[in-house]
Structure formats: C-alpha cells, structure tokens
Design a protein around this motif. Structure first.
Motif, mmCIF file in Angstrom:
data_model
loop_
_atom_site.group_PDB
_atom_site.id
_atom_site.type_symbol
_atom_site.label_atom_id
_atom_site.label_comp_id
_atom_site.label_asym_id
_atom_site.label_seq_id
_atom_site.Cartn_x
_atom_site.Cartn_y
_atom_site.Cartn_z
ATOM 1 N N LEU A 7 69.747 30.656 -96.855
ATOM 2 C CA LEU A 7 69.738 29.727 -95.933
ATOM 3 C C LEU A 7 70.015 30.464 -94.566
ATOM 4 O O LEU A 7 70.237 28.963 -93.941
ATOM 5 C CB LEU A 7 71.749 29.358 -96.701
ATOM 6 C CG LEU A 7 71.810 28.428 -97.822
ATOM 7 C CD1 LEU A 7 73.481 29.214 -98.142
ATOM 8 C CD2 LEU A 7 71.294 27.048 -97.443
ATOM 9 N N LEU A 8 70.475 31.564 -94.587
ATOM 10 C CA LEU A 8 69.898 31.936 -92.974
ATOM 11 C C LEU A 8 68.483 31.989 -92.368
ATOM 12 O O LEU A 8 68.303 31.873 -91.333
ATOM 13 C CB LEU A 8 69.821 33.210 -93.153
ATOM 14 C CG LEU A 8 69.949 34.244 -91.482
ATOM 15 C CD1 LEU A 8 71.124 33.811 -90.238
ATOM 16 C CD2 LEU A 8 70.946 35.583 -91.651
ATOM 17 N N PHE A 10 66.255 29.680 -93.491
ATOM 18 C CA PHE A 10 66.523 28.013 -92.846
ATOM 19 C C PHE A 10 66.858 27.786 -91.140
ATOM 20 O O PHE A 10 66.079 26.738 -90.788
ATOM 21 C CB PHE A 10 66.825 26.828 -94.223
ATOM 22 C CG PHE A 10 66.143 26.479 -95.004
ATOM 23 C CD1 PHE A 10 64.982 25.763 -94.831
ATOM 24 C CD2 PHE A 10 66.350 27.294 -96.122
ATOM 25 C CE1 PHE A 10 63.249 25.565 -95.633
ATOM 26 C CE2 PHE A 10 65.019 26.985 -97.238
ATOM 27 C CZ PHE A 10 63.919 26.011 -96.681
ATOM 28 N N ASN A 11 68.367 28.059 -91.178
ATOM 29 C CA ASN A 11 68.865 28.043 -89.826
ATOM 30 C C ASN A 11 67.982 28.551 -89.181
ATOM 31 O O ASN A 11 67.910 27.926 -88.207
ATOM 32 C CB ASN A 11 69.778 28.679 -90.026
ATOM 33 C CG ASN A 11 71.239 28.480 -89.137
ATOM 34 O OD1 ASN A 11 71.153 27.737 -88.267
ATOM 35 N ND2 ASN A 11 72.185 29.639 -88.407
ATOM 36 N N LEU A 12 67.560 29.876 -89.053
ATOM 37 C CA LEU A 12 66.404 30.446 -88.715
ATOM 38 C C LEU A 12 65.347 29.870 -88.291
ATOM 39 O O LEU A 12 64.490 29.442 -87.419
ATOM 40 C CB LEU A 12 65.958 31.618 -88.350
ATOM 41 C CG LEU A 12 67.015 32.523 -88.336
ATOM 42 C CD1 LEU A 12 66.833 33.797 -88.687
ATOM 43 C CD2 LEU A 12 67.741 32.811 -86.695
ATOM 44 N N GLY A 14 65.274 25.913 -87.983
ATOM 45 C CA GLY A 14 65.132 24.851 -87.322
ATOM 46 C C GLY A 14 65.198 25.730 -86.512
ATOM 47 O O GLY A 14 64.756 24.900 -84.946
ATOM 48 N N LEU A 15 65.632 26.861 -85.872
ATOM 49 C CA LEU A 15 65.982 26.643 -84.408
ATOM 50 C C LEU A 15 64.366 27.498 -83.633
ATOM 51 O O LEU A 15 64.693 26.897 -83.057
ATOM 52 C CB LEU A 15 66.904 28.776 -84.392
ATOM 53 C CG LEU A 15 66.263 28.818 -82.606
ATOM 54 C CD1 LEU A 15 67.910 28.134 -82.057
ATOM 55 C CD2 LEU A 15 67.353 30.689 -83.213
ATOM 56 N N ASN A 28 70.597 23.555 -86.105
ATOM 57 C CA ASN A 28 71.079 23.894 -87.502
ATOM 58 C C ASN A 28 70.558 22.442 -87.973
ATOM 59 O O ASN A 28 70.487 22.779 -89.304
ATOM 60 C CB ASN A 28 71.893 24.174 -87.405
ATOM 61 C CG ASN A 28 73.372 23.620 -86.771
ATOM 62 O OD1 ASN A 28 72.768 22.322 -85.795
ATOM 63 N ND2 ASN A 28 74.691 23.878 -86.385
ATOM 64 N N GLY A 31 67.582 22.850 -89.099
ATOM 65 C CA GLY A 31 67.989 23.372 -90.328
ATOM 66 C C GLY A 31 67.239 22.213 -91.533
ATOM 67 O O GLY A 31 67.364 23.195 -92.622
ATOM 68 N N LEU A 32 69.293 22.166 -91.944
ATOM 69 C CA LEU A 32 69.677 21.409 -92.715
ATOM 70 C C LEU A 32 68.512 20.812 -92.791
ATOM 71 O O LEU A 32 68.412 20.405 -94.117
ATOM 72 C CB LEU A 32 70.875 21.303 -92.064
ATOM 73 C CG LEU A 32 71.630 20.058 -93.405
ATOM 74 C CD1 LEU A 32 71.567 21.786 -94.014
ATOM 75 C CD2 LEU A 32 72.662 19.697 -93.485
#
Length: 124
Positions: A7-8, A10-12, A14-15, A28, A31-32
């Motif tokens: 999950l982290l 994919f968040n990164l 996305g960034l 975010n 990333g989602l």
C-alpha cells in the motif's frame, strides 16, 4: 507487513507519477487508481493486502485527528463568519443532495417522474 509495504509503495508510485508526469490529480488518488488496476489485473493478490487494509480501516478515526486539530485553528474565523459558513455548508449539502437525486433518477430511468413500468418498458 507485506500488505503495508504494498500500500505504501502504491502511494509513493502515485507521487512519482504525479511529479514526473505533471498530472493535476492528488498523488494518493493516482496511487489508488494504480492499486485498483493492479488488483483487477491480478498483479497484486487481495490476500496480500486484506489484513493490513482491515487494520487501517478499523483505525480510520485516527487519520482524522490532524484534520480536526487543524480545523480548531480556524475557530476564530468560523466564529466571526458563522453565517456565511453556515449558509455555504447548508447550501452545498442541499446542492449535492439535489444533484445526486437527479443523477440517480436519470440513471435509473425515472427522469421526468416516469418509471419504467409507466412507460411500458417492462413489457406489461
């Protein structure tokens, strides 16, 4: 721990996509979208992230604490402009309710006050 890392990640990711691609969406959200696509494409298995997602959802209230503390700093402004803040909150709430109701009626085939049975769509 693997689920949290995914999950982290994919968040990164996305960034990184937002910064490198100059995309005008929140990182975010990107990333989602990427995470959801990877679930549908079966790149990531649901079992890998299910336990971590359940834990984060269970403790979601903790994620609102910074927002609430930040809101408290605006109490003097809200107190000074309570009428305009209140009217905008009530007005926007009714606007969203009206738009949602209209869209639901339009998508369900009830636009104009007629349902499917009244128009003879059901074959009766």
């Amino acid at each position: 721990m693997l689920g949290f890392a995914i999950l982290l990640g994919f968040n990164l990711l996305g960034l990184a996509v937002k910064e490198l691609g100059h995309i005008p969406l929140p990182a975010n959200l990107i990333g989602l979208i990427l995470f959801t696509a990877s679930l549908f494409l079966r790149i990531v298995k649901l079992e890998w992230v299910e336990q971590t997602a359940g834990f984060l959802t269970k403790h979601m209230l903790l994620f609102f604490v910074p927002f609430l503390v930040g809101t408290m700093t605006f109490f003097p402004y809200i107190g000074a402009h309570w009428l305009s803040v209140g009217v905008s909150l009530v007005g926007s709430t009714f606007a969203v309710l009206a738009a949602t109701g209209w869209m639901t009626a339009a998508l369900s085939g009830r636009a104009g006050g007629k349902n499917r049975r009244e128009r003879g769509v059901d074959g009766e």
